[in-house]
Scaffold this active site. Structure first.
Site, short mmCIF file in Angstrom:
data_model
loop_
_atom_site.label_atom_id
_atom_site.label_comp_id
_atom_site.label_asym_id
_atom_site.label_seq_id
_atom_site.Cartn_x
_atom_site.Cartn_y
_atom_site.Cartn_z
N LEU A 160 17.26 -5.16 3.56
CA LEU A 160 16.66 -6.42 3.09
C LEU A 160 15.50 -6.84 4.00
CD1 LEU A 160 19.81 -8.43 1.92
CD2 LEU A 160 18.37 -6.87 0.60
N ASP A 162 20.77 -0.89 8.24
CA ASP A 162 19.43 -0.43 8.61
C ASP A 162 19.50 1.08 8.87
OD1 ASP A 162 17.05 0.16 9.93
OD2 ASP A 162 17.09 -1.66 11.16
N ALA A 197 14.86 4.11 0.57
CA ALA A 197 14.51 3.08 1.57
C ALA A 197 13.29 3.54 2.36
CB ALA A 197 15.68 2.86 2.52
N THR A 234 6.25 10.44 -2.37
CA THR A 234 5.02 9.98 -3.01
C THR A 234 3.99 11.10 -3.14
OG1 THR A 234 3.09 8.57 -2.59
CG2 THR A 234 4.34 9.20 -0.68
N ASP A 235 3.10 10.95 -4.11
CA ASP A 235 2.00 11.91 -4.24
C ASP A 235 0.97 11.76 -3.11
OD1 ASP A 235 0.90 9.48 -5.03
OD2 ASP A 235 -0.03 10.25 -6.86
N GLU A 236 1.07 10.65 -2.36
CA GLU A 236 0.06 10.40 -1.32
C GLU A 236 0.14 11.42 -0.17
OE1 GLU A 236 -0.52 6.22 -0.44
OE2 GLU A 236 0.22 5.66 -2.42
N TYR A 242 1.09 5.48 6.31
CA TYR A 242 2.19 5.53 5.32
C TYR A 242 2.40 6.95 4.81
CZ TYR A 242 4.34 5.36 0.66
OH TYR A 242 5.13 5.61 -0.45
N SER A 243 1.32 7.58 4.34
CA SER A 243 1.50 8.91 3.74
C SER A 243 1.87 9.95 4.80
CB SER A 243 0.28 9.34 2.92
OG SER A 243 -0.90 9.26 3.68
N ALA A 244 1.37 9.75 6.04
CA ALA A 244 1.75 10.67 7.12
C ALA A 244 3.25 10.57 7.39
CB ALA A 244 0.95 10.36 8.39
N LYS A 300 5.59 9.61 5.23
CA LYS A 300 6.33 10.19 4.10
C LYS A 300 6.24 11.72 4.12
CE LYS A 300 8.20 8.34 1.15
NZ LYS A 300 9.59 7.81 1.00
N ASN A 356 3.62 3.53 -9.17
CA ASN A 356 4.48 2.91 -10.18
C ASN A 356 4.02 1.49 -10.49
OD1 ASN A 356 7.88 4.12 -9.81
ND2 ASN A 356 6.00 5.21 -9.38
N PRO A 405 -8.72 -9.67 -5.18
CA PRO A 405 -9.48 -8.81 -4.27
C PRO A 405 -9.52 -7.36 -4.73
CG PRO A 405 -7.31 -9.33 -3.34
CD PRO A 405 -7.38 -10.03 -4.66
P1 NAD Z 1 9.77 -1.26 -1.70
O1 NAD Z 1 8.97 -1.57 -0.49
O2 NAD Z 1 9.67 -2.14 -2.90
O3 NAD Z 1 11.32 -1.17 -1.31
C1 NAD Z 1 11.77 -0.53 -0.16
C2 NAD Z 1 13.21 -0.96 0.09
O4 NAD Z 1 13.66 -0.30 1.29
C3 NAD Z 1 13.37 -2.46 0.33
O5 NAD Z 1 14.45 -2.96 -0.43
C4 NAD Z 1 13.64 -2.57 1.82
O6 NAD Z 1 14.45 -3.68 2.17
C5 NAD Z 1 14.33 -1.25 2.09
N1 NAD Z 1 14.21 -0.85 3.50
C6 NAD Z 1 13.07 -0.82 4.25
N2 NAD Z 1 13.35 -0.44 5.51
C7 NAD Z 1 14.68 -0.20 5.56
C8 NAD Z 1 15.57 0.24 6.59
N3 NAD Z 1 15.13 0.47 7.81
N4 NAD Z 1 16.87 0.39 6.29
C9 NAD Z 1 17.34 0.15 5.04
N5 NAD Z 1 16.55 -0.29 4.03
C10 NAD Z 1 15.23 -0.45 4.29
O7 NAD Z 1 9.39 0.25 -2.05
P2 NAD Z 1 9.25 0.95 -3.48
O8 NAD Z 1 7.87 0.76 -3.97
O9 NAD Z 1 10.39 0.58 -4.34
O10 NAD Z 1 9.39 2.48 -3.03
C11 NAD Z 1 10.68 3.10 -2.95
C12 NAD Z 1 10.50 4.55 -2.53
O11 NAD Z 1 9.69 5.23 -3.48
C13 NAD Z 1 9.81 4.71 -1.18
O12 NAD Z 1 10.43 5.78 -0.50
C14 NAD Z 1 8.37 5.06 -1.54
O13 NAD Z 1 7.78 5.84 -0.54
C15 NAD Z 1 8.57 5.83 -2.83
N6 NAD Z 1 7.44 5.78 -3.78
C16 NAD Z 1 6.90 4.58 -4.16
C17 NAD Z 1 5.88 4.56 -5.11
C18 NAD Z 1 5.29 3.26 -5.59
O14 NAD Z 1 4.35 3.29 -6.40
N7 NAD Z 1 5.79 2.10 -5.20
C19 NAD Z 1 5.40 5.76 -5.65
C20 NAD Z 1 5.98 6.97 -5.23
C21 NAD Z 1 7.02 6.96 -4.30
P1 TYD Z 2 -1.62 -0.29 -3.83
O1 TYD Z 2 -0.98 -1.04 -4.95
O2 TYD Z 2 -1.58 -0.87 -2.46
O3 TYD Z 2 -1.03 1.19 -3.86
P2 TYD Z 2 -1.49 2.52 -3.05
O4 TYD Z 2 -2.35 2.12 -1.91
O5 TYD Z 2 -0.18 3.08 -2.60
O6 TYD Z 2 -2.19 3.39 -4.05
O7 TYD Z 2 -3.15 -0.07 -4.19
C1 TYD Z 2 -3.55 0.55 -5.41
C2 TYD Z 2 -5.06 0.66 -5.39
O8 TYD Z 2 -5.63 -0.66 -5.43
C3 TYD Z 2 -5.60 1.28 -4.10
O9 TYD Z 2 -6.75 2.07 -4.46
C4 TYD Z 2 -6.02 0.09 -3.26
C5 TYD Z 2 -6.44 -0.93 -4.31
N1 TYD Z 2 -6.21 -2.35 -3.97
C6 TYD Z 2 -7.24 -3.28 -4.15
O10 TYD Z 2 -8.36 -2.94 -4.59
N2 TYD Z 2 -6.97 -4.59 -3.88
C7 TYD Z 2 -5.77 -5.01 -3.40
O11 TYD Z 2 -5.58 -6.24 -3.14
C8 TYD Z 2 -4.72 -4.04 -3.22
C9 TYD Z 2 -3.37 -4.46 -2.69
C10 TYD Z 2 -5.00 -2.73 -3.52
#
Ligand code: NAD
Ligand code: TYD
Length: 350
Positions: free
Chosen positions: A36, A60, A83, A131-133, A156-158, A160, A186, A211
């Site tokens: 959380l 955690d 997580a 992630t694809d990143e 972040y991507s490093a 992951k 997503n 922004p």
């Molecule tokens: P999010 O930030 O919405 O949720 C992350 C969750 O992890 C939160 O509920 C947070 O409380 C929990 N968490 C963080 N640190 C923790 C810890 N130390 N111990 C236990 N719980 C912890 O993230 P999301 O967007 O739902 O992404 C979920 C997963 O999917 C991640 O691994 C992310 O890398 C991956 N992912 C996300 C996207 C995207 O577009 N959001 C795309 C591809 C992959």
């Molecule tokens: P984001 O939702 O942070 O996802 P990611 O960086 O993982 O792709 O950002 C999506 C795209 O939008 C990215 O190219 C950065 C851009 N962006 C903005 O232009 N303005 C914003 O305020 C944010 C948060 C992201």
């Protein structure tokens, strides 16, 4: 009964995965483990929190002792690990938190699985959601496949990418049954309003500037979060051990075009004149190291496991906007910080 540990289940994607598994598999015991952090919100799961096959544990993953105790006690059959610290901009400000949770936290879970699943590796499964990143940035053409070399740019991507390598190393070295999926961006309900789409919806609603980094030329491949949860379900149940699958929407959008589409949907929903919301678009200084373009080739998943995205982007975006406008209380609680009291109210003393 299969007991499945889902980490990060109070977050955006995790809550959709938890909901899917709890509703679809009543004979599985689903344990949601989440620290959380600011991104974890148990109000994402009010509809399933009282189901008999669902349990929540506040913990955690960076705490190895706690994670080991949990594995010793609970005899999990599988882990679906989501997580993470997930926001690129935060990783630029504070990379260490990303190393701690995404790398060390993942290794802690792998160590616990390695120790407490000994002799039973072929009956257990460790599913790592990534992630694809990790593949870096594309130019104007081409797509990421499962064999694209890793080339992460942001902290972040490093982090992951590092965690993906550790998961594969535990398969290759110790024989753990693992699968990994790498998904594109997503969107959908319950998305924390720091990421582009929910942030823009919230700002447009409140007549605040939207922004756009740089010139808005960066391209992302957007996938409906429920399609991601469905892909995870399919891969978890059907993939062979050691496999990786890319998951994507075949849905590339330049940020600026996406924001214009969002503004026109918001104009309609809020009864504003056409073009009114677009006046809020504000170009701001670009993100450091901003990856130009992501695009996923998910042919392997489509051909081998018969998964295809279900929703057109325009329809998904309309549904997403409708969800945020219909769930004003959720959004207010998140933006004011009230959501963090939900655990104390609903769970303390349970
Ligand atoms: P999010 O930030 O919405 O949720 C992350 C969750 O992890 C939160 O509920 C947070 O409380 C929990 N968490 C963080 N640190 C923790 C810890 N130390 N111990 C236990 N719980 C912890 O993230 P999301 O967007 O739902 O992404 C979920 C997963 O999917 C991640 O691994 C992310 O890398 C991956 N992912 C996300 C996207 C995207 O577009 N959001 C795309 C591809 C992959
Ligand atoms: P984001 O939702 O942070 O996802 P990611 O960086 O993982 O792709 O950002 C999506 C795209 O939008 C990215 O190219 C950065 C851009 N962006 C903005 O232009 N303005 C914003 O305020 C944010 C948060 C992201």
């Amino acid at each position: 009964m299969r007991k499945i540990l889902i980490t990060g289940g109070a977050g955006f994607i995790g809550s959709h995965v938890v909901r899917k598994f709890v509703n679809k598999y009543p004979d599985y015991a689903i344990v949601n483990l989440d620290k959380l952090t600011y991104a974890g919100n148990l109000a994402n799961l009010t509809d399933i929190e009282d189901k008999p096959n669902y349990t929540f544990i506040k913990a955690d993953i960076t705490d190895a002792i706690e994670i080991n105790e949990l594995f010793k006690r609970e005899n999990f059959d599988a882990v679906i690990h989501l997580a993470a610290e997930s926001h690129v901009d935060r990783s630029i400000t504070d990379p260490s938190a990303f190393v701690m949770t995404n790398v060390i936290g993942t290794v802690n879970l792998l160590n616990a699985a390695r120790e407490y699943w000994k002799g039973k590796y072929d009956e257990k499964r460790f599913y790592h959601v990534s992630t694809d990143e990790v593949y870096g940035a594309l130019g104007e053409s081409g797509m990421f496949t499962e064999t694209t070399a890793y080339d992460p740019h942001s902290p972040y991507s490093a982090s992951k990418a590092s965690s993906d390598h550790f998961v594969r190393a535990y398969h290759d070295t110790y024989g753990l049954d693992i699968v990994i999926s790498n998904c594109s961006n997503n969107y959908g309900s319950h998305h924390f309003p720091e990421k582009l789409i929910p942030l823009a919806i919230n700002n447009i609603k409140n007549n605040k500037p939207v922004p756009v980094y740089g010139k808005g030329e960066n391209v992302r491949d957007w996938l409906w979060v429920e399609d991601h949860a469905r892909a995870i379900d399919v891969i978890f149940h059907q993939a062979k051990s050691g496999q990786t699958y890319n998951i994507g929407g075949h849905n590339e959008w330049k940020n600026i075009d996406l924001i214009h589409l969002l503004c026109s949907i918001m104009d309609k929903k809020l009864g504003r004149d056409p073009g009114e919301s677009a006046k809020l678009i504000t170009f701001v200084v670009d993100r450091a190291g901003h990856d130009l373009r992501y695009a996923i080739d998910s042919a392997k998943l489509q051909n081998e496991l018969d998964w295809v995205p279900s929703l057109q982007f325009e329809e998904g975006l309309e549904k997403t906007v409708a969800w945020y406008l219909d769930n004003e209380e959720w959004l207010t609680n998140v933006t004011t910080g009230n959501y963090q009291a939900y655990y104390d109210k609903q769970y303390k003393g349970r």
